[in-house]
Enzyme design. Structure first.
Site, PDB file in Angstrom:
ATOM      1  N   ARG A 264       0.900  -1.161   0.000  1.00 15.36           N
ATOM      2  CA  ARG A 264       0.000   0.000   0.000  1.00 15.36           C
ATOM      3  C   ARG A 264       0.934   1.205   0.000  1.00 15.36           C
ATOM      4  NH1 ARG A 264      -0.678   4.817   3.307  1.00 15.36           N
ATOM      5  NH2 ARG A 264      -2.874   5.363   3.414  1.00 15.36           N
ATOM      6  N   ASP A 266       1.812   4.994   0.297  1.00 17.69           N
ATOM      7  CA  ASP A 266       1.297   6.192   0.937  1.00 17.69           C
ATOM      8  C   ASP A 266       1.423   7.407   0.020  1.00 17.69           C
ATOM      9  OD1 ASP A 266       0.431   7.443   3.517  1.00 17.69           O
ATOM     10  OD2 ASP A 266       2.345   8.504   3.360  1.00 17.69           O
ATOM     11  N   GLU A 294      -2.508   5.307  -2.142  1.00 19.91           N
ATOM     12  CA  GLU A 294      -3.447   6.174  -1.430  1.00 19.91           C
ATOM     13  C   GLU A 294      -3.453   7.557  -2.076  1.00 19.91           C
ATOM     14  OE1 GLU A 294      -3.873   9.027   2.363  1.00 19.91           O
ATOM     15  OE2 GLU A 294      -1.990   8.547   1.362  1.00 19.91           O
ATOM     16  N   HIS A 364      -7.783   4.901   8.993  1.00 18.80           N
ATOM     17  CA  HIS A 364      -7.114   5.647  10.062  1.00 18.80           C
ATOM     18  C   HIS A 364      -7.080   7.151   9.829  1.00 18.80           C
ATOM     19  CE1 HIS A 364      -4.304   4.993   6.866  1.00 18.80           C
ATOM     20  NE2 HIS A 364      -3.390   5.759   7.431  1.00 18.80           N
ATOM     21  N   ASP A 365      -7.564   7.608   8.687  1.00 10.25           N
ATOM     22  CA  ASP A 365      -7.568   9.041   8.402  1.00 10.25           C
ATOM     23  C   ASP A 365      -8.973   9.629   8.372  1.00 10.25           C
ATOM     24  OD1 ASP A 365      -4.767   9.221   8.145  1.00 10.25           O
ATOM     25  OD2 ASP A 365      -4.868   8.497   6.088  1.00 10.25           O
TER      26      ASP A 365
END
Ligand code: NOJ
Ligand code: NOJ
Ligand code: CA
Length: 725
Positions: A264, A266, A294, A364-365
């Site tokens: 994943r 970032d 992301e 988580h954001d």
């Protein structure tokens, strides 16, 4: 025989009737399918070394907050405080291994774990926000482990245990930046320094090597500004620096060597497209893994740069549009089910491979879904029903299956509240996650709306003869009579895959596809499914990755390929087959000219599949080159683009030119200088020109000869020229 026939009425007579019906029906299916092929057996026996995540359910873990399996590796001092959400709490890989051992993941049916970035982070408090690096986004040394999560051997123990259970490991990876290094006049103890296996390479203020970009904080106003400016003062790595480029290629290989199955990435919006594509190509040449990025997006609308990234970068994206649409319709009720369907239709059109984007309902954001839904558990359950039966690779955010709450960061990253295997959400997931493996309509199928109003959404997923129908009523105080529903389910009686956990009942489907009128009670949902026992015509569902150079391994998944090896073509060229089963084929990309190719599978008995188009063969190993042109003045509304003699530069086709180029970064180039970082083949003689294009597509070419250059075999390069008038 994969026919599933669930009937909630357990009386013996009913069971017997159903069984007879199954037999009669199955006979019908087999007798009409020519040629008869071996039924698909284990579809995903090979856990590792495949880039396909089509049938997986991912579980996202903030490692520090999940489970402390080894207190001896916990930090000491001010960065450790279990009562402070901004400090380390002790969670680690040993803890994840324990939960692998006790069956928490397997019993839920999740088949991939996405864990926090495993690399060494700063070990001090960030003075600009009083926070420790528990989240893993403040790297210091990508060649070392975060010792608070464990050692290399702890990591390997976790990976091996996961693989033994058929579970893949995805790591978060943040190559955009190191740690915070800039906030007014504040001094940062670690200066954003980058180390390679303990050797200091440079810091943000002490940057003689040019490892970092030195623009101010991004104001997020433009794509260009997001790339070359820092995100909140996080020391922004300069990927055009050859040391940084080589560092990131080597660092990720070390993690792939440890058995990592997916990455994943970032903040992909904050790194150049060209550098990332060059890095990705290096990854795919090393090991075929699933990579998703992301690109943070707060709404449901399309964003042209984001769409281009999803379609052309070579990696999938986290599907924020889908997430926000589900959150709006089922979380805070700010939109209707019709609005959700509109987003499903729009994303289907925008993304070349909508089934390969990574879906979620919280992370988580953003606020936990439970909090968004004002602590309504049924809303969480229903959102999971939609997530797990929709297109895309679904991701469960740790703890949300236990109805964890929390608004923004850090409240949405609390300690795992419990490991209750009886929570309703846990049960819903455990019914639906295995269906993603057994019924290919979920992994590869189309999506059609079948019955809908503001509150109710009934949709059908279909792949070949495989069908899954999902019905969700989000309104918890109003039931609906569902009349006039049609589906592609074959004639028969179907009971809810979740066995009535959310109130779903049985439906009867006539030979016309008409479903008997039934009541979908307040807040209820149900899933009905039909898995075909065989597939007459081979059907490609997915290809992963969708980009590479000749010789790279590519995984083709779907159904009906047969148990005997047939052939695979890229355009008119045959590809070497590495492995073959009814549901999964691995091939090597043939040596063909760079370009886009349609992939087709032909079975041993000569039946051809659908064509799966858009596979991108790159010219050769890629490197990242910064192209720069000075003195290119333009009229208002016109922009400068780059076009050249290789596929990566558009093969002289102005409609495929790279750009619009950037012109507003003071440390690199300001108008009338234009620049762009582009992936191009290594060690190749290229010719190129810059062009000016106006808003209606009119082109003005540079005059004179083409620019000629030889790209380096390794490393990075800048080619800088003056516009030829
Ligand atoms: C996005 C991550 O998801 C977020 O949590 C992080 O703080 C930023 N990128 C910076 O790494
Ligand atoms: C066509 C353009 O007109 C010309 O300027 C350019 O040099 C060639 N393409 C490249 O061969
Ligand atoms: Ca620990």
């Amino acid at each position: 025989m994969n026919l599933q026939w669930n009937n909630r009425n357990n009386s013996f007579i009913k069971k017997l009737t159903s069984l007879l019906f199954v037999l009669i029906f199955a006979f019908g299916v087999i007798s009409t399918n020519v040629p008869v092929q071996a039924a698909a057996t284990s579809t995903d026996a090979e856990v590792t070394n495949t880039a396909s995540f089509s049938t997986d359910v991912i579980y996202q873990i903030v490692t520090d907050r999940f489970f402390d399996g080894d207190t001896s590796n916990n930090p000491t001092g001010s960065i450790f405080d279990k009562s402070n959400l901004q400090k380390y709490h002790g969670g680690d890989w040993a803890g994840i291994t324990q939960k692998l051992n006790d069956g928490y993941f397997s019993n839920m049916g999740v088949t991939a774990l996405w864990i926090s970035s495993p690399v060494e982070n700063i070990t001090t408090i960030d003075p600009s926000n009083n926070c420790a690096s528990y989240h893993g986004y403040w790297a210091k040394d990508f060649f070392k482990t975060n010792s608070y999560f464990g050692s290399v051997s702890d990591f390997q123990t976790m990976v091996n245990k996961a693989h033994a259970l058929g579970i893949k490991i995805v790591i978060d990876f943040a190559p955009n930046h190191t740690s915070t290094a800039e906030y007014g006049t504040m001094t940062f103890p670690e200066d954003g320094a980058l180390y390679k296996n303990g050797t200091y390479l440079g810091g943000f203020k002490n940057d003689s090597q040019g490892l970092f970009n030195h623009e101010s904080w991004t104001d997020f106003s433009t794509y260009e500004n997001s790339i070359y400016h820092s995100m909140y003062g996080l020391a922004d790595l300069n990927h055009q620096n050859a040391t940084v480029d080589a560092y990131m290629k080597e660092a990720i290989q070390n993690w792939l060597d440890l058995g990592v199955d997916g990455i994943r990435v970032d903040a992909v919006k904050h790194m150049s497209f060209g550098w990332q594509k060059n890095w990705l190509s290096s990854i795919y040449s090393y090991k075929s893994v699933f990579v998703f990025g992301e690109w943070f997006n707060g709404g449901v609308a399309a964003d042209a740069d984001m769409t281009k990234f999803a379609n052309d970068s070579g990696m999938s994206l986290l599907d924020f549009r889908f997430a926000n649409a589900v959150r709006n319709a089922l979380g805070n009720g700010s939109a209707t089910m019709e609005d959700l369907y509109d987003v499903i239709v729009a994303t289907d059109a925008d993304y070349n491979e909508v089934n390969d984007q990574v879906t979620f309902i919280d992370n988580h954001d953003m606020s936990r879904f439970m909090t968004l839904a004002s602590n309504n558990q049924r809303a969480v359950d229903n959102a999971y029903v939609i997530l797990l039966t929709s297109r895309g690779v679904p991701t469960i955010y740790y703890g949300s299956e236990q109805y964890a709450t929390g608004t923004t960061d850090p409240y949405n990253r609390g300690d795992m509240p419990s490991f209750n295997t009886n929570s309703t959400a846990y049960k819903v997931i455990s019914y639906l996650a295995p269906l993603r493996k057994s019924n290919p309509a979920l992994a590869y199928g189309t999506t059609s709306e079948r019955w809908m109003n503001d509150d109710v959404f009934i949709y059908e997923r279909k792949f070949g003869n495989n069908v899954v129908v999902t019905a969700v009523n989000r309104n918890q105080s109003k039931s609906y009579s569902v009349a006039g529903l049609y589906t592609s389910l074959p004639q028969g009686t179907y009971s809810d895959v979740m066995q009535g956990t959310l109130g779903g009942g049985t439906i009867t489907v006539a030979s016309t596809g008409a479903v008997n009128t039934f009541t979908l009670g307040a807040g209820q949902s149900a899933v009905w499914q039909y898995t075909a026992s065989s597939t007459a015509t081979p059907l490609i569902g997915n290809v992963d990755p969708m980009m590479g150079v000749a010789g790279n391994t590519v995984t083709i998944t779907g159904r009906g390929f047969g148990s005997t090896q047939g052939s695979v073509s890229f355009g008119t060229s045959a590809a070497q087959v590495v492995s073959w089963s009814d549901a999964q084929i691995k091939v090597k990309i043939p040596s063909v000219a760079a370009g886009k190719y349609a992939i087709k599978v032909t079975t041993a008995s000569g039946t051809a599949s659908n064509t799966y188009s858009g596979f991108e063969v790159l010219s050769a190993t890629q490197i990242s080159v910064r192209f720069k042109v000075n003195n290119a003045t333009t009229n208002y509304g016109s922009n400068v683009y780059l076009v050249g003699s290789v596929y990566e530069l558009g093969n002289w086709d102005v409609t495929k030119a790279i750009g619009p180029l950037f012109n507003s970064t003071s440390s690199i180039g300001m108008y009338p200088t234009w620049f762009y970082d582009v992936n191009v083949p290594a060690g190749t003689t290229i010719q190129y020109k810059f062009i000016k294009k106006d808003a209606s597509g009119n082109v003005i070419w540079e005059s004179g000869n083409n620019h000629t250059a030889v790209t380096p075999a390794t490393g990075t390069q800048t080619f800088s020229v003056d516009w030829q008038n």
